[in-house]
Write a protein that holds these residues in place. Structure first.
Motif, PDB file in Angstrom:
ATOM      1  N   GLU A 189     -41.981 -71.323 104.394  1.00 38.81           N
ATOM      2  CA  GLU A 189     -41.548 -70.145 103.648  1.00 38.81           C
ATOM      3  C   GLU A 189     -40.276 -70.463 102.860  1.00 38.81           C
ATOM      4  OE1 GLU A 189     -40.842 -65.484 104.785  1.00 38.81           O
ATOM      5  OE2 GLU A 189     -39.807 -66.986 105.983  1.00 38.81           O
ATOM      6  N   GLY A 190     -40.234 -69.996 101.624  1.00 37.45           N
ATOM      7  CA  GLY A 190     -39.057 -70.219 100.796  1.00 37.45           C
ATOM      8  C   GLY A 190     -38.929 -71.628 100.261  1.00 37.45           C
ATOM      9  N   GLY A 191     -39.884 -72.503 100.619  1.00 42.80           N
ATOM     10  CA  GLY A 191     -39.810 -73.886 100.163  1.00 42.80           C
ATOM     11  C   GLY A 191     -38.785 -74.722 100.909  1.00 42.80           C
ATOM     12  N   SER A 192     -38.306 -74.199 102.074  1.00 38.20           N
ATOM     13  CA  SER A 192     -37.219 -74.875 102.791  1.00 38.20           C
ATOM     14  C   SER A 192     -37.730 -75.988 103.693  1.00 38.20           C
ATOM     15  CB  SER A 192     -36.413 -73.850 103.595  1.00 38.20           C
ATOM     16  OG  SER A 192     -35.708 -73.001 102.728  1.00 38.20           O
ATOM     17  N   SER A 193     -38.240 -77.028 103.068  1.00 37.41           N
ATOM     18  CA  SER A 193     -38.709 -78.212 103.777  1.00 37.41           C
ATOM     19  C   SER A 193     -37.611 -79.269 103.783  1.00 37.41           C
ATOM     20  CB  SER A 193     -39.948 -78.781 103.085  1.00 37.41           C
ATOM     21  OG  SER A 193     -39.597 -79.294 101.809  1.00 37.41           O
ATOM     22  N   VAL A 194     -37.832 -80.336 104.528  1.00 36.93           N
ATOM     23  CA  VAL A 194     -36.881 -81.447 104.530  1.00 36.93           C
ATOM     24  C   VAL A 194     -36.779 -82.063 103.134  1.00 36.93           C
ATOM     25  CG1 VAL A 194     -36.488 -83.782 105.408  1.00 36.93           C
ATOM     26  CG2 VAL A 194     -37.132 -81.954 106.985  1.00 36.93           C
ATOM     27  N   LYS A 195     -37.912 -82.162 102.436  1.00 36.06           N
ATOM     28  CA  LYS A 195     -37.890 -82.739 101.088  1.00 36.06           C
ATOM     29  C   LYS A 195     -37.112 -81.862 100.110  1.00 36.06           C
ATOM     30  CE  LYS A 195     -42.302 -85.098 101.768  1.00 36.06           C
ATOM     31  NZ  LYS A 195     -43.753 -85.057 101.487  1.00 36.06           N
ATOM     32  N   ALA A 196     -37.017 -80.568 100.399  1.00 38.58           N
ATOM     33  CA  ALA A 196     -36.257 -79.682  99.522  1.00 38.58           C
ATOM     34  C   ALA A 196     -34.791 -80.087  99.470  1.00 38.58           C
ATOM     35  CB  ALA A 196     -36.389 -78.236  99.994  1.00 38.58           C
ATOM     36  N   LEU A 197     -34.278 -80.632 100.569  1.00 46.56           N
ATOM     37  CA  LEU A 197     -32.870 -81.032 100.600  1.00 46.56           C
ATOM     38  C   LEU A 197     -32.577 -82.091  99.546  1.00 46.56           C
ATOM     39  CD1 LEU A 197     -33.107 -79.506 103.311  1.00 46.56           C
ATOM     40  CD2 LEU A 197     -31.538 -81.176 104.289  1.00 46.56           C
ATOM     41  N   LYS A 198     -33.519 -83.002  99.361  1.00 46.01           N
ATOM     42  CA  LYS A 198     -33.342 -84.062  98.361  1.00 46.01           C
ATOM     43  C   LYS A 198     -33.246 -83.477  96.961  1.00 46.01           C
ATOM     44  CE  LYS A 198     -35.536 -88.317  96.655  1.00 46.01           C
ATOM     45  NZ  LYS A 198     -36.704 -89.228  96.795  1.00 46.01           N
ATOM     46  N   GLY A 199     -34.107 -82.502  96.668  1.00 43.83           N
ATOM     47  CA  GLY A 199     -34.076 -81.878  95.355  1.00 43.83           C
ATOM     48  C   GLY A 199     -32.825 -81.063  95.124  1.00 43.83           C
ATOM     49  N   VAL A 200     -32.444 -80.254  96.119  1.00 42.00           N
ATOM     50  CA  VAL A 200     -31.249 -79.412  95.974  1.00 42.00           C
ATOM     51  C   VAL A 200     -29.985 -80.280  95.920  1.00 42.00           C
ATOM     52  CG1 VAL A 200     -29.904 -77.526  96.971  1.00 42.00           C
ATOM     53  CG2 VAL A 200     -32.394 -77.462  97.078  1.00 42.00           C
ATOM     54  N   ALA A 201     -30.021 -81.426  96.583  1.00 38.20           N
ATOM     55  CA  ALA A 201     -28.888 -82.353  96.484  1.00 38.20           C
ATOM     56  C   ALA A 201     -28.657 -82.758  95.028  1.00 38.20           C
ATOM     57  CB  ALA A 201     -29.137 -83.580  97.347  1.00 38.20           C
ATOM     58  N   GLU A 202     -29.728 -82.889  94.261  1.00 39.50           N
ATOM     59  CA  GLU A 202     -29.593 -83.227  92.841  1.00 39.50           C
ATOM     60  C   GLU A 202     -28.917 -82.083  92.079  1.00 39.50           C
ATOM     61  OE1 GLU A 202     -33.470 -84.282  91.447  1.00 39.50           O
ATOM     62  OE2 GLU A 202     -33.541 -86.153  92.600  1.00 39.50           O
ATOM     63  N   LEU A 203     -29.219 -80.849  92.476  1.00 39.32           N
ATOM     64  CA  LEU A 203     -28.540 -79.702  91.868  1.00 39.32           C
ATOM     65  C   LEU A 203     -27.041 -79.770  92.153  1.00 39.32           C
ATOM     66  CD1 LEU A 203     -28.328 -76.928  90.514  1.00 39.32           C
ATOM     67  CD2 LEU A 203     -29.079 -75.896  92.677  1.00 39.32           C
ATOM     68  N   MET A 204     -26.679 -80.111  93.379  1.00 32.37           N
ATOM     69  CA  MET A 204     -25.262 -80.192  93.731  1.00 32.37           C
ATOM     70  C   MET A 204     -24.557 -81.269  92.912  1.00 32.37           C
ATOM     71  SD  MET A 204     -23.100 -78.650  95.663  1.00 32.37           S
ATOM     72  CE  MET A 204     -21.314 -78.888  95.567  1.00 32.37           C
ATOM     73  N   LEU A 205     -25.228 -82.378  92.684  1.00 31.39           N
ATOM     74  CA  LEU A 205     -24.635 -83.429  91.862  1.00 31.39           C
ATOM     75  C   LEU A 205     -24.399 -82.937  90.432  1.00 31.39           C
ATOM     76  CD1 LEU A 205     -26.695 -86.541  93.046  1.00 31.39           C
ATOM     77  CD2 LEU A 205     -24.347 -85.931  93.663  1.00 31.39           C
ATOM     78  N   LEU A 206     -25.358 -82.174  89.901  1.00 31.88           N
ATOM     79  CA  LEU A 206     -25.194 -81.610  88.559  1.00 31.88           C
ATOM     80  C   LEU A 206     -24.024 -80.634  88.512  1.00 31.88           C
ATOM     81  CD1 LEU A 206     -28.941 -80.905  87.656  1.00 31.88           C
ATOM     82  CD2 LEU A 206     -27.471 -82.649  86.624  1.00 31.88           C
ATOM     83  N   ILE A 207     -23.890 -79.839  89.571  1.00 31.46           N
ATOM     84  CA  ILE A 207     -22.783 -78.877  89.637  1.00 31.46           C
ATOM     85  C   ILE A 207     -21.448 -79.604  89.627  1.00 31.46           C
ATOM     86  CG2 ILE A 207     -21.634 -77.172  91.123  1.00 31.46           C
ATOM     87  CD1 ILE A 207     -24.471 -76.312  92.048  1.00 31.46           C
ATOM     88  N   GLU A 208     -21.343 -80.652  90.445  1.00 31.49           N
ATOM     89  CA  GLU A 208     -20.057 -81.348  90.544  1.00 31.49           C
ATOM     90  C   GLU A 208     -19.758 -82.188  89.299  1.00 31.49           C
ATOM     91  OE1 GLU A 208     -19.082 -81.494  95.268  1.00 31.49           O
ATOM     92  OE2 GLU A 208     -19.926 -83.326  94.385  1.00 31.49           O
ATOM     93  N   GLU A 209     -20.779 -82.555  88.549  1.00 28.28           N
ATOM     94  CA  GLU A 209     -20.536 -83.207  87.256  1.00 28.28           C
ATOM     95  C   GLU A 209     -19.835 -82.253  86.296  1.00 28.28           C
ATOM     96  OE1 GLU A 209     -24.144 -84.681  85.628  1.00 28.28           O
ATOM     97  OE2 GLU A 209     -24.374 -86.290  87.105  1.00 28.28           O
ATOM     98  N   LYS A 210     -20.286 -80.980  86.316  1.00 28.99           N
ATOM     99  CA  LYS A 210     -19.723 -79.985  85.406  1.00 28.99           C
ATOM    100  C   LYS A 210     -18.452 -79.336  85.973  1.00 28.99           C
ATOM    101  CE  LYS A 210     -22.749 -80.013  81.999  1.00 28.99           C
ATOM    102  NZ  LYS A 210     -23.541 -78.840  81.601  1.00 28.99           N
ATOM    103  N   LEU A 211     -18.401 -79.193  87.288  1.00 33.29           N
ATOM    104  CA  LEU A 211     -17.292 -78.489  87.930  1.00 33.29           C
ATOM    105  C   LEU A 211     -16.728 -79.331  89.075  1.00 33.29           C
ATOM    106  CD1 LEU A 211     -18.868 -74.917  88.111  1.00 33.29           C
ATOM    107  CD2 LEU A 211     -17.046 -75.646  86.564  1.00 33.29           C
ATOM    108  N   PRO A 212     -16.038 -80.422  88.749  1.00 32.73           N
ATOM    109  CA  PRO A 212     -15.431 -81.223  89.809  1.00 32.73           C
ATOM    110  C   PRO A 212     -14.281 -80.467  90.481  1.00 32.73           C
ATOM    111  CG  PRO A 212     -14.706 -82.006  87.668  1.00 32.73           C
ATOM    112  CD  PRO A 212     -15.756 -80.974  87.406  1.00 32.73           C
ATOM    113  N   LYS A 213     -14.105 -80.759  91.755  1.00 29.81           N
ATOM    114  CA  LYS A 213     -12.978 -80.204  92.506  1.00 29.81           C
ATOM    115  C   LYS A 213     -13.021 -78.678  92.617  1.00 29.81           C
ATOM    116  CE  LYS A 213     -10.072 -84.128  91.215  1.00 29.81           C
ATOM    117  NZ  LYS A 213     -10.543 -84.912  92.354  1.00 29.81           N
ATOM    118  N   LEU A 214     -14.207 -78.139  92.906  1.00 28.71           N
ATOM    119  CA  LEU A 214     -14.301 -76.715  93.226  1.00 28.71           C
ATOM    120  C   LEU A 214     -13.651 -76.457  94.581  1.00 28.71           C
ATOM    121  CD1 LEU A 214     -17.958 -75.642  92.297  1.00 28.71           C
ATOM    122  CD2 LEU A 214     -15.852 -74.807  91.243  1.00 28.71           C
TER     123      LEU A 214
END
Length: 301
Positions: A143-168
């Motif tokens: 449910e919600g797509g919350s699989s172990v593999k989802a962590l790998k994909g969402v980790a890429e989102l976090m990298l994109l966030i920190e590229e644009k907004l370092p030191k939040l």
């Protein structure tokens, strides 16, 4: 659609009397703009499950959700684009005019109803084993797509966030099943804290769920994180007139479109925390707009 296409993540600097008065900088992370149908966190959560299903030539994907589920809607579109059959088990009964499920069917998703009692067993090992037996060579996505593999994909989102907004100093995100939060936490490197706002009542159990996802994915938290349990405003999917009024005020003030169940509750609770001096003066904060705007259609707006 091509999951390999580069993602351009837009950031919107927010300005209002409250944020100026409290001397904080607030940036809206527009993951809702990543894709028209597979929007926000769903793009990142589904990416590797779908790519693996395609590569392994799975017979079909099986998943679960409510009648207005953003996950079901996004999965139906993405799987159809990749030509992967999908069977979804939907919680309870639904009306024929449900637009979310009308879309899902139009995109080829097969739907089966589970009673609310049956649906509670969606993650039970015996139930999952019975599905594997009945539907061999199928990939089952939680449910919600919350699989172990989802962590790998969402980790890429976090990298994109920190590229644009370092030191939040803090990243704030709505929390449903915990998969998005676990992925963000696992990949944080320059962010001091991640604050999850669960949108369901009595969500303290999500802390253990998030920890289990991190362990299952062999990942560790890259920053401090916590949950604020006061942002459900009545419970999951519970939307009162006062909440819709608050959502409309936020939309007008910041020229943005939200949906009532996730993004609006997250933002409403964030503003309450700001007003109560939860954040230090000078803090640099990111708000994650996780998309799901198709869910607006389930409410009178």
């Amino acid at each position: 659609m091509d999951f390999q296409d580069p993602i351009s993540l837009q950031i919107q600097l927010l300005d209002c009397d409250l944020y100026r008065r409290k001397k904080i900088s607030v940036h809206l992370i527009r993951s809702d703009q990543v894709h028209a149908q597979v929007s926000g966190n769903k793009w990142f959560k589904l990416k590797y499950d779908l790519l693996d299903a395609k590569q392994q030539q799975c017979r079909q994907i099986i998943s679960f959700g409510g009648a207005y589920s953003n996950h079901i809607h996004a999965l139906a579109y993405a799987a159809n684009a990749l030509q992967i059959p999908v069977l979804a088990f939907i919680r309870g009964e639904w009306s024929a005019d449900n637009q979310t499920l009308q879309d899902a069917r139009a995109w080829g998703m097969k739907l089966k109803s589970l009673s609310r009692e049956q649906y509670r067993n969606k993650a039970d090992p015996e139930f999952i084993a019975s599905l594997h037996k009945k539907y061999p060579d199928s990939l089952i996505i939680p449910e919600g797509g919350s699989s172990v593999k989802a962590l790998k994909g969402v980790a890429e989102l976090m990298l994109l966030i920190e590229e644009k907004l370092p030191k939040l100093n803090c990243l704030v995100a709505a929390c449903g099943t915990g998969g998005t939060l676990a992925g963000l936490i696992s990949a944080a490197r320059q962010t001091d804290q991640i604050l999850g706002i669960p949108v369901l009542k009595g969500a303290a159990f999500l802390e253990a769920d998030i920890e289990r996802l991190l362990v299952a994915g062999q990942r560790i938290a890259g920053c401090q994180w916590c949950l604020d349990l006061a942002g459900h405003y009545g419970g999951y999917g519970k939307v009162k007139g006062t909440h819709l009024a608050e959502m409309k005020n936020i939309e007008l003030q910041h020229n943005v479109t939200l949906e009532p169940v996730y993004s609006a509750k997250m933002w409403r609770r964030f503003d309450e925390l700001v007003a109560s001096d939860y954040f230090d003066a000078g803090a640099n904060i990111g708000l994650l707009h996780s998309g799901g705007l198709q869910g607006r259609r389930g409410f009178s707006l």
